[in-house]
Design a protein around this motif. Structure first.
Motif, PDB file in Angstrom:
ATOM      1  N   GLU A 348     -71.760  84.447   0.061  1.00  0.00           N
ATOM      2  CA  GLU A 348     -72.425  84.938  -1.137  1.00  0.00           C
ATOM      3  C   GLU A 348     -73.291  83.812  -1.683  1.00  0.00           C
ATOM      4  OE1 GLU A 348     -71.090  86.759  -5.453  1.00  0.00           O
ATOM      5  OE2 GLU A 348     -69.582  86.498  -3.889  1.00  0.00           O
ATOM      6  N   ILE A 349     -74.579  84.110  -1.918  1.00  0.00           N
ATOM      7  CA  ILE A 349     -75.468  83.112  -2.527  1.00  0.00           C
ATOM      8  C   ILE A 349     -75.190  83.135  -4.031  1.00  0.00           C
ATOM      9  CG2 ILE A 349     -77.879  82.351  -2.811  1.00  0.00           C
ATOM     10  CD1 ILE A 349     -77.055  82.567   0.160  1.00  0.00           C
ATOM     11  N   LEU A 350     -74.928  81.970  -4.590  1.00  0.00           N
ATOM     12  CA  LEU A 350     -74.464  81.916  -5.981  1.00  0.00           C
ATOM     13  C   LEU A 350     -75.625  81.845  -6.977  1.00  0.00           C
ATOM     14  CD1 LEU A 350     -71.586  79.387  -5.320  1.00  0.00           C
ATOM     15  CD2 LEU A 350     -71.365  81.855  -5.685  1.00  0.00           C
ATOM     16  N   ASP A 351     -75.352  82.231  -8.216  1.00  0.00           N
ATOM     17  CA  ASP A 351     -76.322  82.022  -9.297  1.00  0.00           C
ATOM     18  C   ASP A 351     -76.353  80.524  -9.602  1.00  0.00           C
ATOM     19  OD1 ASP A 351     -76.810  84.691  -9.558  1.00  0.00           O
ATOM     20  OD2 ASP A 351     -75.317  84.996 -11.156  1.00  0.00           O
ATOM     21  N   GLY A 352     -77.448  80.076 -10.217  1.00  0.00           N
ATOM     22  CA  GLY A 352     -77.519  78.655 -10.606  1.00  0.00           C
ATOM     23  C   GLY A 352     -78.014  77.801  -9.472  1.00  0.00           C
ATOM     24  N   GLN A 353     -79.207  78.135  -8.931  1.00  0.00           N
ATOM     25  CA  GLN A 353     -79.729  77.390  -7.791  1.00  0.00           C
ATOM     26  C   GLN A 353     -80.608  76.213  -8.208  1.00  0.00           C
ATOM     27  OE1 GLN A 353     -78.899  77.583  -4.673  1.00  0.00           O
ATOM     28  NE2 GLN A 353     -77.582  79.369  -4.860  1.00  0.00           N
ATOM     29  N   GLY A 354     -80.812  76.013  -9.509  1.00  0.00           N
ATOM     30  CA  GLY A 354     -81.656  74.900  -9.968  1.00  0.00           C
ATOM     31  C   GLY A 354     -81.150  73.569  -9.419  1.00  0.00           C
ATOM     32  N   SER A 355     -82.096  72.638  -9.166  1.00  0.00           N
ATOM     33  CA  SER A 355     -81.717  71.341  -8.567  1.00  0.00           C
ATOM     34  C   SER A 355     -80.857  70.503  -9.497  1.00  0.00           C
ATOM     35  CB  SER A 355     -82.968  70.550  -8.228  1.00  0.00           C
ATOM     36  OG  SER A 355     -83.746  71.279  -7.327  1.00  0.00           O
ATOM     37  N   ILE A 358     -75.151  71.754 -10.987  1.00  0.00           N
ATOM     38  CA  ILE A 358     -74.121  71.296 -10.053  1.00  0.00           C
ATOM     39  C   ILE A 358     -72.868  72.175 -10.133  1.00  0.00           C
ATOM     40  CG2 ILE A 358     -73.008  69.601 -11.588  1.00  0.00           C
ATOM     41  CD1 ILE A 358     -74.058  68.806  -8.008  1.00  0.00           C
ATOM     42  N   ARG A 359     -72.763  72.979 -11.217  1.00  0.00           N
ATOM     43  CA  ARG A 359     -71.546  73.787 -11.395  1.00  0.00           C
ATOM     44  C   ARG A 359     -71.409  74.802 -10.270  1.00  0.00           C
ATOM     45  NH1 ARG A 359     -70.102  78.410 -14.821  1.00  0.00           N
ATOM     46  NH2 ARG A 359     -67.839  78.316 -15.176  1.00  0.00           N
ATOM     47  N   SER A 360     -72.536  75.430  -9.920  1.00  0.00           N
ATOM     48  CA  SER A 360     -72.503  76.434  -8.852  1.00  0.00           C
ATOM     49  C   SER A 360     -72.062  75.784  -7.532  1.00  0.00           C
ATOM     50  CB  SER A 360     -73.877  77.073  -8.688  1.00  0.00           C
ATOM     51  OG  SER A 360     -74.883  76.084  -8.693  1.00  0.00           O
ATOM     52  N   MET A 361     -72.502  74.547  -7.344  1.00  0.00           N
ATOM     53  CA  MET A 361     -72.121  73.845  -6.111  1.00  0.00           C
ATOM     54  C   MET A 361     -70.625  73.519  -6.132  1.00  0.00           C
ATOM     55  SD  MET A 361     -74.321  70.682  -4.667  1.00  0.00           S
ATOM     56  CE  MET A 361     -74.286  70.200  -2.969  1.00  0.00           C
TER      57      MET A 361
END
Ligand SMILES: Nc1nc2c(c(=O)[nH]1)N[C@H]1C(S)=C(S)[C@@H](COP(=O)(O)OP(=O)(O)OC[C@H]3O[C@@H](n4cnc5c(N)ncnc54)[C@H](O)[C@@H]3O)O[C@H]1N2
Ligand code: MOO
Length: 388
Positions: A348-355, A358-361
């Protein structure tokens, strides 16, 4: 600007020289063997019992009990047909024993042993040399020492191993805005956090940093900081200050320290301003300062080089393919390593892809690669690197 493939190729093509050292078994986990290992003796060294039970001479259903052998006993009992001895797991099986019967399938009355079933030749006997024979190659040069390897090396009586040394790593973080966690900060400042991600990722893969330095956005300070760091490392990892801003001094400071640029800027998201350079046998990565950019670049580019410098045969994280759970289109304008979660075999590709996010990561466990403009429908396969 280079492509992802070109950048990885440039890293992979670097000529490197490896060093070696003697490591006690206790500390050898995660190192690659410097030399081939030859078995100094058979493993096991003697026929031994796989069960607690009775070692039997000949194939009968009744035996006369004539003694006992426990693990570690070196006595030899001369068995005759129809005789048996009490035996325990790991104990040396008497030479004439035909089989071992586990005790659950037996009964004893006085000194007579009765079996519930007929034994088979060789049953429950672990044969001398069954795993390794003297002179056989145990591991090739370059074998990565995992816990079972250490068990096997220990069973060969080896207390220290000649291994490929791991690279010495220094970390520099740059930025006037950065304050150490725990210290007071003013408006406009943020807490320094990339170094914790980098040192954590190093630990995750069995590496340690030697020195960590925080440098202000000042040309002279950056130049001196890099000079000092290069005095004591094989790999220098710098975070931030590598883009095009007026306060980004890393690239020029590296040049002035004699570091040759091997590539600068990769057509990817995140981590476009990634820099890779070399000074003789030292390597420098300048990771873009955005938290997700710097950590993504670590997993994709730094780790393969650290693995190579440690003598590993396989470098970097393995790419697996998983079906995507929801449709996704990459509209970021660059090939992307996306924060993703692999759950029950689906990605699943997560929300929050901004560089900077870091939370999504942190909540995910993978980097999913989706090409520029690529559209993925439910169930399409996606290339993923598992990061935790
Ligand atoms: N005009 C342009 N501006 C930017 C470009 C560009 O192409 N043209 N690229 C953007 C991209 S993409 C990235 S990524 C960043 C990379 O910039 P730097 O490597 O110079 O990093 P900084 O400017 O120092 O910091 C970026 C960002 O990250 C925060 N940061 C930095 N270090 C840390 C740290 N150790 N712990 C926590 N956070 C950190 C910093 O405060 C910034 O917010 O450049 C874009 N700009
Ligand atoms: O490439 Mo930057 O890393 O998008 O933020």
């Amino acid at each position: 600007m280079v492509t992802i493939q070109e950048a990885l190729r440039i890293i992979q093509d670097q000529k490197i020289s490896l060093k070696s050292e003697l490591k006690p078994l206790e500390e050898a986990l995660g190192f690659a063997l410097e030399t081939e290992t030859i078995a100094p003796f058979d493993v096991p060294e003697f026929d031994n019992s796989a069960m607690d039970g009775y070692a039997l001479c000949g194939l009968f259903q009744e035996y006369q009990l004539v003694g006992e052998v426990a693990a570690g006993d070196s006595k030899e009992i001369e068995l005759k047909d129809g005789e048996a001895v009490r035996i325990f797991t790991g104990a040396k099986v008497p030479e004439k024993a035909t089989a071992v019967m586990m005790q659950e399938k037996t009964s004893v009355k006085e000194s007579t042993l009765y079996l519930d079933e007929m034994p088979r030749v060789g049953q429950n006997i672990r044969k001398k040399g069954g795993q390794l024979t003297e002179g056989q190659t145990v591991f090739e040069k370059g074998h990565l020492l995992n816990p079972p390897s250490l068990s096997l090396m220990g069973s060969l009586g080896l207390e220290a191993l000649e291994v490929i040394s791991k690279p010495k790593i220094n970390i520099i973080t740059t930025g006037n805005e950065l304050v150490k966690p725990g210290q007071p900060k003013t408006v406009g400042q943020i807490y320094e956090s990339n170094s914790f991600a980098i040192s954590g990722a190093l630990q995750q893969f069995g590496f340690q940093y030697h020195q960590k330095t925080q440098i202000k956005d000042d040309f002279d300070a950056t130049k001196v900081g890099i000079k000092r760091a290069l005095e004591s490392c094989d790999v220098l990892i710098i975070s931030g200050g590598i883009s095009v801003g007026d306060y980004d001094f890393v690239k020029q400071s590296l040049e002035e320290n004699g570091v040759n640029e091997l590539f600068y800027k990769v057509f990817q998201k995140p981590g476009k301003p990634l820099y890779f350079g070399r000074k003789e046998n030292q390597f420098v990565f300048a990771l873009p300062g955005n938290p997700a950019s710097s950590l993504t670049c670590f997993y994709v580019y730094v780790l393969p080089l650290l693995h190579r410098l440690s003598g590993y045969e396989k470098n970097g994280l393995t790419t697996y393919q998983f079906p995507i759970k929801h449709p996704f289109k990459n509209t970021f304008g660059r090939p992307s390593f996306l924060k993703a979660a692999v759950i029950d075999g689906n990605v699943e590709i997560l929300d929050g892809q901004g560089s900077s996010m870091i939370r999504s990561m942190a909540k995910g466990n993978a980097l999913a690669f989706v090409d520029d403009g690529e559209t993925l429908n439910d169930g399409d396969m996606v290339r993923c690197k598992l990061i935790s």
